[in-house]
Design an enzyme around this catalytic site. Structure first.
Site, mmCIF file in Angstrom:
data_model
loop_
_atom_site.group_PDB
_atom_site.id
_atom_site.type_symbol
_atom_site.label_atom_id
_atom_site.label_comp_id
_atom_site.label_asym_id
_atom_site.label_seq_id
_atom_site.Cartn_x
_atom_site.Cartn_y
_atom_site.Cartn_z
ATOM 1 N N ASP A 15 0.862 -1.183 0.000
ATOM 2 C CA ASP A 15 0.000 0.000 0.000
ATOM 3 C C ASP A 15 0.895 1.228 0.000
ATOM 4 O OD1 ASP A 15 -2.454 1.511 0.308
ATOM 5 O OD2 ASP A 15 -1.823 1.909 2.355
ATOM 6 N N SER A 16 0.291 2.384 -0.236
ATOM 7 C CA SER A 16 1.038 3.632 -0.162
ATOM 8 C C SER A 16 1.478 3.940 1.269
ATOM 9 C CB SER A 16 0.164 4.774 -0.685
ATOM 10 O OG SER A 16 -1.060 4.787 0.026
ATOM 11 N N CYS A 78 -3.786 -1.032 -2.064
ATOM 12 C CA CYS A 78 -4.084 0.383 -2.312
ATOM 13 C C CYS A 78 -5.062 0.516 -3.487
ATOM 14 C CB CYS A 78 -2.767 1.085 -2.643
ATOM 15 S SG CYS A 78 -2.926 2.825 -3.014
ATOM 16 N N GLU A 157 -5.496 9.112 9.814
ATOM 17 C CA GLU A 157 -4.108 8.966 10.279
ATOM 18 C C GLU A 157 -3.814 9.820 11.511
ATOM 19 O OE1 GLU A 157 -1.147 8.943 7.236
ATOM 20 O OE2 GLU A 157 -2.217 7.408 6.110
ATOM 21 N N CYS A 189 -11.142 3.286 -0.826
ATOM 22 C CA CYS A 189 -9.846 3.759 -0.345
ATOM 23 C C CYS A 189 -9.556 2.989 0.937
ATOM 24 C CB CYS A 189 -9.910 5.265 -0.075
ATOM 25 S SG CYS A 189 -8.427 5.902 0.729
ATOM 26 N N HIS A 191 -8.344 3.617 3.747
ATOM 27 C CA HIS A 191 -8.623 4.207 5.061
ATOM 28 C C HIS A 191 -10.115 4.260 5.399
ATOM 29 C CE1 HIS A 191 -4.555 5.518 4.299
ATOM 30 N NE2 HIS A 191 -4.464 6.115 5.474
HETATM 31 N N1 DGL Z 1 -4.003 3.805 0.025
HETATM 32 C C1 DGL Z 1 -4.655 4.831 -0.749
HETATM 33 C C2 DGL Z 1 -5.873 4.250 -1.465
HETATM 34 O O1 DGL Z 1 -6.431 3.243 -1.077
HETATM 35 C C3 DGL Z 1 -5.059 6.014 0.114
HETATM 36 C C4 DGL Z 1 -3.905 6.854 0.604
HETATM 37 C C5 DGL Z 1 -3.147 7.535 -0.520
HETATM 38 O O2 DGL Z 1 -3.639 8.507 -1.128
HETATM 39 O O3 DGL Z 1 -2.056 7.074 -0.797
HETATM 40 O O4 DGL Z 1 -6.301 4.792 -2.452
#
Ligand code: DGL
Length: 273
Positions: A15-16, A78, A157, A189, A191
């Site tokens: 993930d990011s 992600c 976060e 997303c 989160h």
């Molecule tokens: N993990 C990213 C997503 O699911 C969200 C956070 C980001 O913008 O990197 O799209």
């Protein structure tokens, strides 16, 4: 490139940043015998405001890193990377790679009764219209209404998931969508599942909320079964965490999401891959 078919080989999840832990958590729940190597790109988060070219480059580097860990399958947890990079990077490795968009879209198409589906996600995910395209392939009649909700990520976060400020931001982003006929909403997303109860309360019970993590773990199970690659060992599964920056902050967040002590995350210079 190596197609690692050893049953005890780990699953690579990336993930990011920290958000993909919601997907890793679901994999641990549904596939408790599988070892996991998790990579969070904490140095380059957020992906949601980045260009397609960069998201592909980042995803490619992470896959190269995961290949060094001899993973037997890769899950792009992600949504943004799944939306913009999956189709490109999965052609570049022999390891099966799955993303979260197709499983999430499928769950929504199965759940909707009137064919009107909402998608909340990052700017990049919504702009790509990947959810819309995938949903329409499954149901050409479907109407898809997308909405970028970029502030949800920092709110989660910062530990503000239950704060009243988050309620206000949900209202600002999603009240237009509440006026539409959607009967299903995809939390597109990583989160957003952490805001699930707030979002459910906002829409009321007539809107079905989809968390793509659940279906993604089911898809992973299917991929492993089809390849005869499920881990049949009776040893306790392990999860190793790697990040590109701020390892301590990551571990702290991981401990709020996971039901056990995640231990220290290791730093990786991802630009080397
Ligand atoms: N993990 C990213 C997503 O699911 C969200 C956070 C980001 O913008 O990197 O799209």
């Amino acid at each position: 490139m190596k197609n690692n078919s050893s049953n005890t080989a780990p699953i690579g999840v990336f993930d990011s940043g920290v958000g993909g832990l919601t997907v890793a958590r679901e994999i641990m729940r549904q596939l408790p015998h599988e070892n996991i190597v998790y990579f969070g790109d904490t140095a380059r988060v957020p992906y949601g405001s980045k260009s397609r070219d960069n998201i592909i480059r980042f995803s490619r580097q992470i896959i190269h890193f995961l290949e060094t860990k001899e993973v037997k399958a890769i899950v792009i947890a992600c949504n943004t990377a799944s939306a913009l990079a999956l189709e490109t990077v999965k052609e570049e490795t022999d390891i099966p790679v799955i993303g979260v968009i197709v499983p999430g879209a499928r769950a929504a198409v199965q759940a909707t009764r009137n064919g009107v589906i909402g998608v909340a996600g990052t700017e990049a995910t919504i702009r790509s219209e990947t959810y819309t395209k995938v949903i329409r392939k499954m149901n050409p009649q479907a109407v898809v209404i997308g909405k970028p909700c970029p502030l949800f990520v920092p709110l989660v976060e910062e530990g503000f998931a239950k704060h009243r400020i988050t309620e206000e931001v949900i209202d600002i982003y999603l009240s237009d969508m509440r006026q539409t006929k959607i009967d299903t909403l995809i939390l597109g997303c990583t989160h957003y599942p952490l805001l699930r109860s707030r979002i459910m309360a906002f829409f009321g019970e007539k809107v079905h909320i989809v968390n793509p993590a659940y279906e993604t773990a089911m898809d992973l199970k299917k991929v492993l079964c089809e390849g005869g690659n499920e881990n049949r060992s009776h040893e306790a599964a392990s999860c190793q965490f790697y990040v590109s920056d701020a390892a301590e902050k990551f571990s702290h967040f991981a401990n709020t999401i996971l039901s056990y002590d995640a231990g220290a995350a290791k730093l990786v210079n991802i630009e080397e891959y």
